[in-house]
Design a protein around this motif. Structure first.
Motif, PDB file in Angstrom:
ATOM      1  N   UNK A   1       1.127  -1.154  -0.211  1.00 48.90           N
ATOM      2  CA  UNK A   1       0.098  -0.467   0.108  1.00 48.90           C
ATOM      3  C   UNK A   1       0.715   1.558  -0.389  1.00 48.90           C
ATOM      4  N   UNK A   2       0.894   2.346  -0.808  1.00 49.93           N
ATOM      5  CA  UNK A   2       1.665   2.944  -1.225  1.00 49.93           C
ATOM      6  C   UNK A   2       1.794   4.408   0.458  1.00 49.93           C
ATOM      7  N   UNK A   3       2.185   4.558   0.535  1.00 51.65           N
ATOM      8  CA  UNK A   3       2.401   5.401   1.763  1.00 51.65           C
ATOM      9  C   UNK A   3       2.956   7.392   1.529  1.00 51.65           C
ATOM     10  N   UNK A   4       3.962   7.073   0.467  1.00 52.97           N
ATOM     11  CA  UNK A   4       4.362   8.165  -0.143  1.00 52.97           C
ATOM     12  C   UNK A   4       3.429   9.105  -0.589  1.00 52.97           C
ATOM     13  N   UNK A   5       3.909  10.704  -1.473  1.00 54.72           N
ATOM     14  CA  UNK A   5       3.067  11.611  -2.787  1.00 54.72           C
ATOM     15  C   UNK A   5       2.979  11.200  -3.665  1.00 54.72           C
ATOM     16  N   UNK A   6       4.022  10.533  -3.987  1.00 49.59           N
ATOM     17  CA  UNK A   6       4.291  10.057  -5.443  1.00 49.59           C
ATOM     18  C   UNK A   6       4.313   8.607  -5.771  1.00 49.59           C
ATOM     19  N   UNK A   7       3.784   7.874  -6.438  1.00 46.48           N
ATOM     20  CA  UNK A   7       3.419   6.413  -6.675  1.00 46.48           C
ATOM     21  C   UNK A   7       4.492   6.129  -7.046  1.00 46.48           C
ATOM     22  N   UNK A   8       4.611   4.326  -7.642  1.00 43.40           N
ATOM     23  CA  UNK A   8       5.603   4.109  -7.872  1.00 43.40           C
ATOM     24  C   UNK A   8       5.153   3.589  -9.478  1.00 43.40           C
ATOM     25  N   UNK A   9       5.907   4.141 -10.313  1.00 45.66           N
ATOM     26  CA  UNK A   9       5.897   3.891 -11.347  1.00 45.66           C
ATOM     27  C   UNK A   9       4.830   5.155 -12.173  1.00 45.66           C
ATOM     28  N   UNK A  10       5.779   5.856 -11.632  1.00 46.17           N
ATOM     29  CA  UNK A  10       4.675   6.951 -12.340  1.00 46.17           C
ATOM     30  C   UNK A  10       5.228   7.821 -13.250  1.00 46.17           C
ATOM     31  N   UNK A  11       5.255   8.436 -14.260  1.00 46.76           N
ATOM     32  CA  UNK A  11       6.077   8.958 -15.513  1.00 46.76           C
ATOM     33  C   UNK A  11       6.217  10.744 -14.958  1.00 46.76           C
ATOM     34  N   UNK A  12       4.981  10.954 -15.260  1.00 51.23           N
ATOM     35  CA  UNK A  12       4.065  12.176 -14.543  1.00 51.23           C
ATOM     36  C   UNK A  12       4.669  12.767 -13.365  1.00 51.23           C
TER      37      UNK A  12
ATOM     38  N   UNK B   1      11.974  -2.191  -5.230  1.00 54.11           N
ATOM     39  CA  UNK B   1      11.897  -1.349  -5.260  1.00 54.11           C
ATOM     40  C   UNK B   1      10.777  -0.476  -4.770  1.00 54.11           C
ATOM     41  N   UNK B   2       9.446  -1.026  -5.198  1.00 46.17           N
ATOM     42  CA  UNK B   2       7.829  -0.895  -5.047  1.00 46.17           C
ATOM     43  C   UNK B   2       8.534  -0.812  -3.852  1.00 46.17           C
ATOM     44  N   UNK B   3       8.707  -2.020  -3.142  1.00 45.62           N
ATOM     45  CA  UNK B   3       8.625  -1.478  -0.734  1.00 45.62           C
ATOM     46  C   UNK B   3       9.085  -0.130  -0.680  1.00 45.62           C
ATOM     47  N   UNK B   4      10.140   0.655  -1.358  1.00 44.27           N
ATOM     48  CA  UNK B   4      10.899   1.550  -1.432  1.00 44.27           C
ATOM     49  C   UNK B   4       9.614   3.178  -0.744  1.00 44.27           C
TER      50      UNK B   4
END
Length: 501
Positions: free
Chosen positions: A70-81, A168-171
């Motif tokens: 579950x993402x907790x950071x403001x940016x998500x994994x593998x987000x090109x934008x 890397x996704x766990x980061x």
């Protein structure tokens, strides 16, 4: 991990020739001096990094076998934008980079395409490896809004790419517990987390592995991983899979004591007997059984010695109470002894027990004195039966050749226990065998068979003590008749010494 410091040094001192930023179209590779440890492909780290300016590589999504955190950071994994780091994972075909531990049980490695991920520097910095690499000190022309391009080498082994993508996704999450839920996932991620110095993940994987159960295959992977851990990291895992040098012996001895000195049910004793039969080291089983036999036999002998030679002087009631205790002690431990003797014969480790049983002139004398008195009949009426059964099991194994002992041991075995048999027979203290034959008769036949294996002078001495085996009707003691006929037949043979080669 043991290579943690080395990787930290590499991470904290990236090559100054590495370039970040998007200004140049030419790939800049790290340049190493000829005498540098990293000049050889055999010594370069698995996670060697190349700073690359090409940010337009296609992304090839790979199926991820790991649970999605579950993402907790403001940016998500593998987000090109919003990505400010373009990370290219490429498979290094060099066989010299193959690590010692595989992440998959697949016997063959399949080729995998490069993978490009759109990531964020703030997330990557959770790994000390990337934190050092992304430091501004290594950038020739720092640009705050530039997209940094990094290439990360992946070893050509099954599962290596998926494990790195999962890590890397766990980061992007602080809830590692929701993502690492199986032993297999922890074993896949731990080497990668150590390689990239993701300490939070390393510590969680170690805690998870220490706390949950493993299958045999998973335990094999843990054992392969332990040599690559530091002493502090591996201590909890090693405590679980590595015992003290004598731990197996103490465990078996404790099990034997548990079933013999407690009111264990038959199926519990059967289970322990199965463990003893199937244990890998016969030598260790023999040592444990000998130890238990000696301990139990000593208790029986001491109890009978105190019964026949009481050292207490007091009133009659106190003396009688002590005598009862001694008889009950001998009876209880005699039953334990019988179980041990049967197991030792079954496992063919009873040679030392036979030798010990044959060297008991004092003990057998105590038994004769005790069984001539009728006091035991009302207290422990089965005591003679238990001790005769122990004797019967051992002498039958000797007579059958299951236990091979020297002639002198066989002679002493008969000589010491024959008088006990005679006393029990005279006092009607002999039970029936499973075949409904009196136990004393079975012992008589077995003793005579052993006597027939002895040298002529020894056989002559012992046969004279067997006259009490005779009955009112001579036809009822064929075993005794056969034994004497055999001896006389041999006595009439001419000397054979002159016929030897």
């Amino acid at each position: 991990m043991k290579n943690l410091d080395a990787r930290s040094q590499l991470s904290n001192h990236p090559n100054p020739n590495m370039v970040t930023g998007g200004a140049s179209k030419k790939r800049q590779r790290a340049v190493h001096p000829a005498n540098s440890p990293t000049a050889s492909s055999s010594s370069r780290p698995c996670a060697a990094v190349i700073i690359d300016s090409d940010s337009k590589r296609p992304t090839h999504p790979n199926p991820n076998p790991f649970p999605k955190p579950s993402p907790t950071a403001p940016h998500s994994f593998n987000d090109p934008s919003s990505a400010d780091v373009l990370l290219r994972l490429f498979v290094d075909p060099s066989p010299l980079d193959l690590p010692a531990t595989s992440f998959s049980n697949s016997p063959t490695a399949q080729s995998q395409d490069d993978v490009v991920l759109h990531l964020h520097a703030h997330a990557l910095r959770r790994c000390k490896y990337f934190a050092a690499l992304l430091s501004d000190r290594w950038q020739r022309h720092p640009q705050n809004d530039a997209v940094r391009n990094i290439s990360l080498r992946v070893p050509p082994i099954p599962g290596a790419m998926d494990a790195r993508i999962a890590l890397l996704e766990l980061l992007y999450t602080s809830d590692l517990a929701s993502a690492i839920t199986t032993v297999s996932a922890a074993l896949d991620l731990l080497p990668v987390a150590s390689e990239l110095i993701f300490e939070d993940c390393v510590q969680f994987c170690l805690r998870f592995l220490e706390a949950v159960s493993w299958t045999q295959d998973e335990e094999t992977r843990v054992l392969a991983l332990i040599p690559h851990l530091s002493e502090d990291e591996a201590k909890d895992l090693m405590a679980r899979v590595s015992g003290a040098p004598d731990s197996s012996e103490e465990m078996l001895y404790g099990l034997i004591l548990a079933v013999t000195h407690n009111q264990s049910m038959a199926f519990v004793k059967a289970f322990v007997a199965k463990l003893l039969r199937e244990f890998g080291s016969r030598e260790l089983v023999e040592r444990v059984m000998d130890r238990a036999f000696q301990t139990t036999f000593k208790v029986v002998k001491e109890a009978m010695e105190e019964y026949t030679s009481p050292g207490v002087r007091g009133n009659h009631d106190e003396t009688e109470a002590i005598q009862r205790i001694n008889l009950h002690t001998a009876m209880t431990n005699g039953k334990h002894l019988l179980w041990l003797v049967e197991r030792m014969i079954e496992l063919r480790v009873a040679e030392s027990a036979v030798k010990e049983w044959s060297e008991q002139p004092a003990f057998t004398a105590d038994l004769q004195r005790a069984f001539r008195d009728d006091a035991w009949r009302n207290i422990v009426p089965s005591l003679p039966s238990v001790l005769l059964r122990c004797t019967s099991r051992l002498v039958n194994a000797v007579a059958a050749g299951t236990i091979l002992v020297a002639a002198q041991v066989r002679k002493k075995l008969v000589k010491d226990w024959l008088p006990v048999l005679i006393v029990c027979k005279d006092n009607n203290a002999s039970p029936l065998t499973p075949s409904n034959k009196p136990l004393y008769l079975d012992l008589e036949e077995t003793f005579l068979r052993i006597i027939s294996t002895l040298p002529m002078p020894d056989a002559q001495e012992l046969l004279q003590q067997c006259l009490s085996f005779s009955t009112r009707n001579v036809e009822d003691c064929p075993h005794l008749v056969t034994a004497f006929n055999t001896w006389f037949r041999r006595a009439t043979h001419p000397p054979q010494a002159q016929n030897l080669c």
